[in-house]
Design a protein around this motif. Structure first.
Motif, PDB file in Angstrom:
ATOM      1  N   GLY A   8     -96.804 -93.520 -60.794  1.00 26.33           N
ATOM      2  CA  GLY A   8     -96.981 -94.304 -61.720  1.00 26.33           C
ATOM      3  C   GLY A   8     -98.096 -95.421 -61.477  1.00 26.33           C
ATOM      4  N   ARG A   9     -98.386 -95.888 -62.587  1.00 25.38           N
ATOM      5  CA  ARG A   9     -99.368 -97.050 -62.274  1.00 25.38           C
ATOM      6  C   ARG A   9     -98.668 -98.076 -61.511  1.00 25.38           C
ATOM      7  N   SER A  10     -99.614 -99.054 -60.718  1.00 25.04           N
ATOM      8  CA  SER A  10     -98.939-100.089 -60.098  1.00 25.04           C
ATOM      9  C   SER A  10     -98.239-100.988 -61.059  1.00 25.04           C
ATOM     10  N   ASN A  11     -97.201-101.587 -60.551  1.00 25.62           N
ATOM     11  CA  ASN A  11     -96.544-102.635 -61.284  1.00 25.62           C
ATOM     12  C   ASN A  11     -95.459-102.004 -62.495  1.00 25.62           C
ATOM     13  N   VAL A  12     -95.464-100.734 -62.338  1.00 29.99           N
ATOM     14  CA  VAL A  12     -94.539-100.397 -63.568  1.00 29.99           C
ATOM     15  C   VAL A  12     -92.946-100.276 -62.925  1.00 29.99           C
ATOM     16  N   GLY A  13     -92.763-100.657 -61.661  1.00 29.79           N
ATOM     17  CA  GLY A  13     -91.269-100.598 -61.174  1.00 29.79           C
ATOM     18  C   GLY A  13     -90.911 -99.710 -60.236  1.00 29.79           C
ATOM     19  N   LYS A  14     -92.054 -98.974 -59.802  1.00 33.18           N
ATOM     20  CA  LYS A  14     -91.617 -97.868 -58.892  1.00 33.18           C
ATOM     21  C   LYS A  14     -90.809 -98.184 -57.432  1.00 33.18           C
ATOM     22  N   SER A  15     -91.229 -99.127 -57.004  1.00 31.76           N
ATOM     23  CA  SER A  15     -90.399 -99.761 -55.801  1.00 31.76           C
ATOM     24  C   SER A  15     -89.002-100.071 -56.088  1.00 31.76           C
ATOM     25  N   THR A  16     -88.818-100.623 -57.418  1.00 29.71           N
ATOM     26  CA  THR A  16     -87.459-100.998 -57.700  1.00 29.71           C
ATOM     27  C   THR A  16     -86.763 -99.688 -58.237  1.00 29.71           C
ATOM     28  N   LEU A  17     -87.448 -98.844 -58.531  1.00 31.12           N
ATOM     29  CA  LEU A  17     -86.750 -97.668 -58.896  1.00 31.12           C
ATOM     30  C   LEU A  17     -86.431 -96.982 -57.628  1.00 31.12           C
ATOM     31  N   SER A  27     -90.338-102.687 -48.964  1.00 30.19           N
ATOM     32  CA  SER A  27     -91.304-103.744 -49.260  1.00 30.19           C
ATOM     33  C   SER A  27     -92.269-103.356 -50.352  1.00 30.19           C
ATOM     34  N   THR A  28     -92.180-104.250 -51.358  1.00 29.59           N
ATOM     35  CA  THR A  28     -92.883-104.165 -52.469  1.00 29.59           C
ATOM     36  C   THR A  28     -94.507-105.022 -52.347  1.00 29.59           C
ATOM     37  N   GLY A  29     -94.593-105.409 -50.835  1.00 35.33           N
ATOM     38  CA  GLY A  29     -95.591-106.458 -50.919  1.00 35.33           C
ATOM     39  C   GLY A  29     -96.735-105.614 -50.450  1.00 35.33           C
ATOM     40  N   ASN A 132     -89.536 -97.291 -68.102  1.00 38.67           N
ATOM     41  CA  ASN A 132     -89.095 -98.347 -67.516  1.00 38.67           C
ATOM     42  C   ASN A 132     -89.114 -99.650 -68.300  1.00 38.67           C
ATOM     43  N   LYS A 133     -88.443-100.743 -67.585  1.00 43.21           N
ATOM     44  CA  LYS A 133     -88.457-102.035 -68.329  1.00 43.21           C
ATOM     45  C   LYS A 133     -87.896-102.087 -70.051  1.00 43.21           C
ATOM     46  N   MET A 134     -87.213-101.084 -70.180  1.00 47.20           N
ATOM     47  CA  MET A 134     -86.528-101.055 -71.491  1.00 47.20           C
ATOM     48  C   MET A 134     -85.913-102.408 -71.997  1.00 47.20           C
ATOM     49  N   ASP A 135     -85.373-103.331 -70.993  1.00 50.32           N
ATOM     50  CA  ASP A 135     -84.983-104.592 -71.457  1.00 50.32           C
ATOM     51  C   ASP A 135     -86.008-105.268 -72.116  1.00 50.32           C
ATOM     52  N   LYS A 136     -87.108-105.156 -72.138  1.00 52.78           N
ATOM     53  CA  LYS A 136     -87.935-105.911 -72.680  1.00 52.78           C
ATOM     54  C   LYS A 136     -88.594-105.341 -73.973  1.00 52.78           C
ATOM     55  N   VAL A 137     -88.054-104.110 -74.298  1.00 48.71           N
ATOM     56  CA  VAL A 137     -88.526-103.594 -75.554  1.00 48.71           C
ATOM     57  C   VAL A 137     -87.400-103.562 -76.742  1.00 48.71           C
ATOM     58  N   ILE A 167     -85.152 -96.164 -69.054  1.00 42.91           N
ATOM     59  CA  ILE A 167     -84.170 -97.192 -67.979  1.00 42.91           C
ATOM     60  C   ILE A 167     -84.631 -98.620 -67.789  1.00 42.91           C
ATOM     61  N   THR A 168     -83.810 -99.271 -67.259  1.00 37.89           N
ATOM     62  CA  THR A 168     -84.150-100.702 -66.771  1.00 37.89           C
ATOM     63  C   THR A 168     -83.879-100.557 -65.262  1.00 37.89           C
ATOM     64  N   ALA A 169     -84.731-100.184 -64.498  1.00 38.49           N
ATOM     65  CA  ALA A 169     -84.671-100.150 -63.151  1.00 38.49           C
ATOM     66  C   ALA A 169     -84.152-101.415 -62.417  1.00 38.49           C
ATOM     67  N   LYS A 170     -84.444-102.430 -62.871  1.00 42.36           N
ATOM     68  CA  LYS A 170     -84.125-103.830 -62.248  1.00 42.36           C
ATOM     69  C   LYS A 170     -82.857-104.198 -62.426  1.00 42.36           C
ATOM     70  N   ARG A 171     -81.950-103.587 -63.455  1.00 38.44           N
ATOM     71  CA  ARG A 171     -80.688-103.637 -63.600  1.00 38.44           C
ATOM     72  C   ARG A 171     -79.890-102.604 -63.123  1.00 38.44           C
TER      73      ARG A 171
END
Ligand code: GDP
Length: 194
Positions: A8-17, A27-29, A132-137, A167-171
């Motif tokens: 996936g693109r960077s910042n889509v939430g791969k590390s969170t997932l 580390s997402t850093g 991902n990030k369906m919480d924002k949709v 999905i909402t990986a963050k939650r």
């Protein structure tokens, strides 16, 4: 070894997932766009390796040339290990993916997400799109239908639950993804019997 890859693109939430799927912290850093060797992790209780490929696409401060190299590395990795890869999980940002695809299409460019989705198909690797990030949709069904159209899948999206996993990986709401992946793993096992 049986393998599931995440791309996936960077910042889509791969590390969170990854963290949600494996229970480990990653580390997402680090510097964006610095090529990592693919990372392998076990996904208990199913026995296969989960491989996290480097994020592609635009990254602040990363030159075009470097970004192209990352894309090329991903393509080579998929080609080389296609026979072992049971499922390719393409992670996208549900809020922005349709707009990003349309922006590229308008410039007569093939959007990376669409290109990689079809490339997985070409290699015979079942693709699951983790939206991902369906919480924002807000307009969930419309967004998911629009994404289906861009990927050449006939809406409504509910017909494609083995392929489209909101999905909402963050939650930690990732059940649609684990279900979709399981379906393909079981298909693969069944194929082995014949
Ligand atoms: P990566 O670059 O693809 O590995 O992305 P990260 O996992 O580092 O996540 C990038 C940003 O998106 C971080 O700020 C995360 O907190 C955020 N993020 C990840 N998953 C979600 C989600 O489900 N919803 C929302 N709103 N943000 C998320």
């Amino acid at each position: 070894d049986a393998e599931v890859v995440l791309l996936g693109r960077s910042n889509v939430g791969k590390s969170t997932l990854m963290r949600e799927l494996t229970g480990h912290t990653f580390s997402t850093g680090g510097k964006p766009g610095v090529t990592r060797a693919p990372n392998h992790y076990d996904w208990a209780p199913e026995s296969f390796v989960l491989t996290d490929l480097p994020g592609f696409g635009f990254m602040e401060g990363v030159p075009e040339e470097r970004r192209e190299q990352i894309k090329t590395d991903i393509v080579h990795y998929l080609e080389e290990y296609a026979d072992d890869i049971l499922v390719g999980v393409l992670v996208v940002d549900g809020k922005s993916v349709v707009d990003i695809i349309d922006r590229h299409s308008a410039r007569d460019e093939l959007p990376h997400d669409v290109e990689l989705f079809h490339f997985l198909e070409e290699l015979g690797i079942p693709a699951v799109v983790a939206v991902n990030k369906m919480d924002k949709v807000d307009d969930r069904d419309e967004r998911l239908n629009a994404l289906c159209e861009r990927l050449g899948l006939l809406p409504p999206w509910q017909q494609w639950q083995d392929t489209i996993a909101p999905i909402t990986a963050k939650r930690g709401s990732i059940d649609p993804l684990t279900e979709a992946v399981r379906t393909h793993l079981h298909d693969a096992k069944r194929d082995d019997l014949f």
